[in-house]
Design an enzyme around this catalytic site. Structure first.
Site, PDB file in Angstrom:
ATOM      1  N   TYR A  42      -9.705  -8.746  -8.579  1.00  0.00           N
ATOM      2  CA  TYR A  42      -8.614  -8.789  -9.546  1.00  0.00           C
ATOM      3  C   TYR A  42      -8.779  -9.939 -10.538  1.00  0.00           C
ATOM      4  O   TYR A  42      -8.236  -9.890 -11.636  1.00  0.00           O
ATOM      5  CB  TYR A  42      -7.271  -8.904  -8.826  1.00  0.00           C
ATOM      6  CG  TYR A  42      -6.948  -7.697  -8.001  1.00  0.00           C
ATOM      7  CD1 TYR A  42      -6.520  -6.515  -8.611  1.00  0.00           C
ATOM      8  CD2 TYR A  42      -7.099  -7.702  -6.628  1.00  0.00           C
ATOM      9  CE1 TYR A  42      -6.243  -5.393  -7.859  1.00  0.00           C
ATOM     10  CE2 TYR A  42      -6.819  -6.577  -5.870  1.00  0.00           C
ATOM     11  CZ  TYR A  42      -6.392  -5.429  -6.492  1.00  0.00           C
ATOM     12  OH  TYR A  42      -6.129  -4.315  -5.743  1.00  0.00           O
ATOM     13  N   ARG A  86       0.072  -1.340  -7.123  1.00  0.00           N
ATOM     14  CA  ARG A  86      -0.417  -2.430  -6.260  1.00  0.00           C
ATOM     15  C   ARG A  86      -1.468  -3.252  -7.011  1.00  0.00           C
ATOM     16  O   ARG A  86      -1.456  -4.479  -6.954  1.00  0.00           O
ATOM     17  CB  ARG A  86      -1.001  -1.832  -4.984  1.00  0.00           C
ATOM     18  CG  ARG A  86      -1.635  -2.839  -4.014  1.00  0.00           C
ATOM     19  CD  ARG A  86      -1.976  -2.107  -2.719  1.00  0.00           C
ATOM     20  NE  ARG A  86      -2.985  -2.778  -1.927  1.00  0.00           N
ATOM     21  CZ  ARG A  86      -2.737  -3.703  -1.003  1.00  0.00           C
ATOM     22  NH1 ARG A  86      -1.495  -4.099  -0.798  1.00  0.00           N
ATOM     23  NH2 ARG A  86      -3.712  -4.233  -0.290  1.00  0.00           N
ATOM     24  N   LYS A 120      -2.475  -2.408   7.839  1.00  0.00           N
ATOM     25  CA  LYS A 120      -3.613  -1.828   8.545  1.00  0.00           C
ATOM     26  C   LYS A 120      -3.831  -2.544   9.874  1.00  0.00           C
ATOM     27  O   LYS A 120      -3.720  -3.757   9.976  1.00  0.00           O
ATOM     28  CB  LYS A 120      -4.879  -1.942   7.692  1.00  0.00           C
ATOM     29  CG  LYS A 120      -4.875  -1.039   6.461  1.00  0.00           C
ATOM     30  CD  LYS A 120      -6.191  -1.151   5.715  1.00  0.00           C
ATOM     31  CE  LYS A 120      -6.233  -0.200   4.535  1.00  0.00           C
ATOM     32  NZ  LYS A 120      -7.518  -0.305   3.791  1.00  0.00           N
ATOM     33  N   HIS A 176      -1.190   3.751  -6.226  1.00  0.00           N
ATOM     34  CA  HIS A 176      -1.904   2.512  -5.905  1.00  0.00           C
ATOM     35  C   HIS A 176      -2.094   1.628  -7.135  1.00  0.00           C
ATOM     36  O   HIS A 176      -2.328   0.418  -6.998  1.00  0.00           O
ATOM     37  CB  HIS A 176      -3.254   2.855  -5.281  1.00  0.00           C
ATOM     38  CG  HIS A 176      -3.591   1.997  -4.097  1.00  0.00           C
ATOM     39  ND1 HIS A 176      -2.854   2.016  -2.927  1.00  0.00           N
ATOM     40  CD2 HIS A 176      -4.560   1.071  -3.913  1.00  0.00           C
ATOM     41  CE1 HIS A 176      -3.376   1.160  -2.070  1.00  0.00           C
ATOM     42  NE2 HIS A 176      -4.412   0.569  -2.650  1.00  0.00           N
ATOM     43  N   ARG A 224       0.862  -1.177   0.000  1.00  0.00           N
ATOM     44  CA  ARG A 224       0.000   0.000   0.000  1.00  0.00           C
ATOM     45  C   ARG A 224       0.901   1.231   0.000  1.00  0.00           C
ATOM     46  O   ARG A 224       2.068   1.171   0.419  1.00  0.00           O
ATOM     47  CB  ARG A 224      -0.891   0.022   1.231  1.00  0.00           C
ATOM     48  CG  ARG A 224      -1.885  -1.138   1.327  1.00  0.00           C
ATOM     49  CD  ARG A 224      -2.758  -0.998   2.572  1.00  0.00           C
ATOM     50  NE  ARG A 224      -3.766  -2.054   2.646  1.00  0.00           N
ATOM     51  CZ  ARG A 224      -3.603  -3.207   3.288  1.00  0.00           C
ATOM     52  NH1 ARG A 224      -2.449  -3.445   3.922  1.00  0.00           N
ATOM     53  NH2 ARG A 224      -4.566  -4.105   3.315  1.00  0.00           N
ATOM     54  N   HIS A 242      -5.014  -8.500   2.485  1.00  0.00           N
ATOM     55  CA  HIS A 242      -6.477  -8.397   2.522  1.00  0.00           C
ATOM     56  C   HIS A 242      -7.030  -9.334   3.592  1.00  0.00           C
ATOM     57  O   HIS A 242      -6.691 -10.517   3.622  1.00  0.00           O
ATOM     58  CB  HIS A 242      -7.080  -8.781   1.169  1.00  0.00           C
ATOM     59  CG  HIS A 242      -6.880  -7.750   0.115  1.00  0.00           C
ATOM     60  ND1 HIS A 242      -6.992  -8.023  -1.237  1.00  0.00           N
ATOM     61  CD2 HIS A 242      -6.582  -6.425   0.198  1.00  0.00           C
ATOM     62  CE1 HIS A 242      -6.773  -6.921  -1.928  1.00  0.00           C
ATOM     63  NE2 HIS A 242      -6.513  -5.945  -1.090  1.00  0.00           N
TER      64      HIS A 242
END
Length: 292
Positions: free
Chosen positions: A273, A241, A168, A238, A144, A264
């Site tokens: 994706y 990514r 995160k 981004h 990220r 994720h």
């Protein structure tokens, strides 16, 4: 009415009544040019209610980003609405809806475009070498933007080619960094960063004042390099990514492995994706069949 006359009236409306900037006018003109290249028309009497839908299908076959397609859709729709209000056309397009899901597809550019973007920085300059190392790292590891700009040297295991990422919610994960990207990071650390006033700080990527690179600055750099190499899509940091995930899946990587590398929590986030990757594969298949 001739199409060129209708466009002239539309541009006059944008300038005088809407007061838009010249950059916006140029954007409209470019989008309309793409529309009429795809669907050649000399007179507004040739306009049809299905034109915009047909245009979107053509654009999607070119594998443009959703943002590019949506922008062109908006420009063309506004032009048709203008023609409708001015009674240049006699059909109603207000019921036309944006195709569902388009806004949710992340932008992904081709491998060739990624290569061009990575090659764009001038490595003879310290900031160019730094930017090259940042771009390579992001594409190689799928970080990220926040993870990249706050990356510390201690998080990079140069011997094993592993980055210990703090994502995160302070969740940690280990992701590989390819040899090519690692070489650029090492070169940057040993040269440009070594001469940086902030060389003793823990953060890997620094600006000229020795501080971590800001998200806004890196965003501008990516935009600059994309423009230099003629990438049409409205990309951001981004995007690399997104490309990392898409290109892995195109080359047979398992969805669960890509999910773990991206950090994720929910695999459904990663599954988007597969939609992009499938579209690219089908596009290549269609091209192959046409050449047979």
């Amino acid at each position: 009415m001739e199409v060129n006359d209708a466009i002239d009236l539309f541009i006059q409306y944008l300038r005088v009544e809407k007061g838009v900037s010249e950059d916006t006018v140029k954007s409209y003109l470019y989008d309309l040019k793409q529309f009429f290249l795809a669907l050649p028309k000399k007179d507004t009497a040739e306009f049809l209610p299905v034109d915009i839908a047909d245009f979107i299908k053509i654009q999607n076959k070119k594998m443009l980003s959703s943002s590019t397609v949506l922008r062109r859709l908006s420009s063309t729709k506004n032009f048709y609405l203008f023609c409708q209000r001015e009674h240049i056309i006699d059909f109603n397009i207000n019921k036309f809806e944006t195709p569902k899901g388009m806004k949710h597809l992340p932008i992904s550019i081709s491998v060739e475009e990624v290569e061009n973007l990575l090659n764009a920085p001038n490595e003879e300059k310290p900031e160019g070498l730094r930017d090259r190392a940042m771009l390579e790292t992001m594409y190689s590891s799928g970080l990220r933007v926040s993870e990249l700009i706050m990356l510390k040297i201690s998080q990079v295991n140069f011997d094993k080619g592993i980055i210990n990422v703090i994502g995160k919610g302070n969740k940690q994960r280990k992701v590989p960094i390819g040899d090519f990207a690692l070489d650029y990071v090492q070169k940057y650390v040993q040269t440009a960063r070594y001469k940086n006033p902030g060389k003793n700080t823990p953060y890997l990527f620094l600006n000229r004042y020795g501080q971590p690179i800001s998200r806004q600055f890196f965003f501008k750099q990516v935009k600059k390099y994309a423009e230099q190499v003629g990438i049409e899509e409205n990309i951001s940091p981004h995007t690399l990514r997104h490309c990392f995930a898409t290109h892995l899946l195109e080359n047979g990587a398992e969805l669960r492995a890509v999910q773990e590398m991206l950090g994720h929590t929910n695999i459904a986030t990663t599954q988007i994706y597969t939609n992009i990757s499938s579209k690219r594969i089908m596009s290549a298949y269609d091209l192959y069949v046409k050449r047979k």
